[in-house]
Scaffold this motif. Sequence first.
Motif, short mmCIF file in Angstrom:
data_model
loop_
_atom_site.label_atom_id
_atom_site.label_comp_id
_atom_site.label_asym_id
_atom_site.label_seq_id
_atom_site.Cartn_x
_atom_site.Cartn_y
_atom_site.Cartn_z
N ALA A 80 0.83 -1.20 0.00
CA ALA A 80 0.00 0.00 0.00
C ALA A 80 0.86 1.25 0.00
O ALA A 80 2.06 1.19 0.25
N GLY A 81 0.23 2.39 -0.26
CA GLY A 81 0.91 3.66 -0.21
C GLY A 81 1.10 4.25 -1.60
O GLY A 81 0.37 3.93 -2.53
N VAL A 82 2.10 5.10 -1.73
CA VAL A 82 2.40 5.77 -2.98
C VAL A 82 3.78 5.33 -3.44
O VAL A 82 4.73 5.36 -2.68
N THR A 83 3.87 4.88 -4.69
CA THR A 83 5.14 4.47 -5.28
C THR A 83 5.32 5.26 -6.57
O THR A 83 4.44 5.27 -7.42
N THR A 84 6.46 5.91 -6.70
CA THR A 84 6.76 6.67 -7.91
C THR A 84 8.04 6.13 -8.52
O THR A 84 9.05 5.97 -7.84
N THR A 85 7.98 5.83 -9.81
CA THR A 85 9.12 5.26 -10.53
C THR A 85 9.34 6.06 -11.81
O THR A 85 8.38 6.37 -12.51
N THR A 86 10.59 6.36 -12.12
CA THR A 86 10.94 7.05 -13.36
C THR A 86 11.30 5.99 -14.41
O THR A 86 12.02 5.04 -14.12
N HIS A 87 10.77 6.18 -15.63
CA HIS A 87 11.01 5.25 -16.73
C HIS A 87 11.65 5.98 -17.90
O HIS A 87 11.16 7.03 -18.32
N SER A 88 12.70 5.40 -18.46
CA SER A 88 13.36 5.96 -19.64
C SER A 88 12.60 5.54 -20.89
O SER A 88 12.23 4.38 -21.05
N LEU A 89 12.37 6.51 -21.77
CA LEU A 89 11.69 6.24 -23.03
C LEU A 89 12.66 6.23 -24.21
O LEU A 89 12.29 5.84 -25.31
N GLY A 90 13.87 6.72 -23.99
CA GLY A 90 14.87 6.72 -25.05
C GLY A 90 14.85 7.94 -25.94
O GLY A 90 15.80 8.18 -26.68
N ARG A 91 13.80 8.72 -25.90
CA ARG A 91 13.73 9.96 -26.69
C ARG A 91 12.70 10.89 -26.08
O ARG A 91 11.89 10.48 -25.25
N SER A 92 12.72 12.12 -26.50
CA SER A 92 11.83 13.14 -25.93
C SER A 92 10.55 13.24 -26.75
O SER A 92 10.46 12.73 -27.86
N GLY A 93 9.56 13.96 -26.17
CA GLY A 93 8.28 14.18 -26.83
C GLY A 93 8.42 15.17 -27.97
O GLY A 93 9.42 15.88 -28.05
N PRO A 94 7.47 15.21 -28.87
CA PRO A 94 6.19 14.52 -28.77
C PRO A 94 6.32 13.04 -29.17
O PRO A 94 7.05 12.71 -30.09
N LEU A 95 5.61 12.21 -28.44
CA LEU A 95 5.56 10.78 -28.73
C LEU A 95 4.40 10.17 -27.96
O LEU A 95 3.78 10.84 -27.13
N SER A 96 4.12 8.92 -28.24
CA SER A 96 3.10 8.21 -27.47
C SER A 96 3.63 6.82 -27.14
O SER A 96 4.50 6.29 -27.84
N PHE A 97 3.12 6.27 -26.04
CA PHE A 97 3.49 4.91 -25.64
C PHE A 97 2.27 4.28 -25.00
O PHE A 97 1.32 4.96 -24.61
N VAL A 98 2.29 2.97 -24.92
CA VAL A 98 1.18 2.24 -24.31
C VAL A 98 1.56 1.87 -22.88
O VAL A 98 2.63 1.31 -22.62
N LEU A 99 0.67 2.20 -21.96
CA LEU A 99 0.79 1.84 -20.56
C LEU A 99 -0.16 0.66 -20.34
O LEU A 99 -1.37 0.81 -20.55
N THR A 100 0.37 -0.50 -19.97
CA THR A 100 -0.49 -1.63 -19.64
C THR A 100 -0.45 -1.83 -18.14
O THR A 100 0.57 -1.58 -17.50
N TYR A 101 -1.57 -2.24 -17.57
CA TYR A 101 -1.62 -2.36 -16.11
C TYR A 101 -2.57 -3.45 -15.67
O TYR A 101 -3.48 -3.85 -16.40
#
Length: 167
Positions: A80-101
Motif C-alpha cells: 500500500a501507499g504511494v510508489t513513484t518510478t521514473t522510466h526511460s523512453l529513449g527519446r523526448s516528446g512529442p511521442l506516445s506509448f502504451v501503458l499496460t496495467y
Amino acid sequence: MSTFSTRVFRTIVAAATIPLLLCPALASADTGSADTGSAGIDILGDLLDVGSGVLSGSGGDGSSDGPTQPCNRSRKSGGAGVTTTTHSLGRSGPLSFVLTYETFSIPDRIQVFYQGAQVHDTGYVGDQINQGTGSATVRLPAGSATTVSVKVTGPSNTQWEYTVNCP
C-alpha cells in the motif's frame, strides 16, 4: 540519516550504477527481487526498484529521486501507499506509448507525469469483476525530457503491476 551516511550511500549507489551505464543489457535484465530474509542482497534488483509501498521521492507531482527504469520492463508491487518510478523512453516528446496495467481486485490509481505535468490518470481501477486489467495510450507533448514518472497510489493489501512500453 547523517550527511556522512548519505554520502556513503550515494557513493555505493553511484558505483553500482556505473555497470548499468556501461552495459545497457544489465539494466534490462530480469534481476529478480531482494530477499530481506536471506544473507544475500540483490543490489541490482534494489537499484531497479523492486520494492513496494512508499518509495523515496514520491512527491505529489510524480517526481522521483530513485533510479530510472528502462521501458518494456514490468513494475510490480504488493504494498500500500504511494510508489513513484521514473522510466526511460529513449527519446523526448512529442511521442506516445502504451501503458499496460493490472490492479487486480483492489482499486489503485496510476498517474503518468512528463516534465512535472500530469499527462494521464487512470483514476482508481480494479474490482472483483474485471480485476483492473487495462491499457492506455499515453501521448506526450513536445519537450526535452526522455523520461516519464509513474505514480501508483493504493490502499492496504493491494497488489498491482504495470509496464511502460517503449514508444
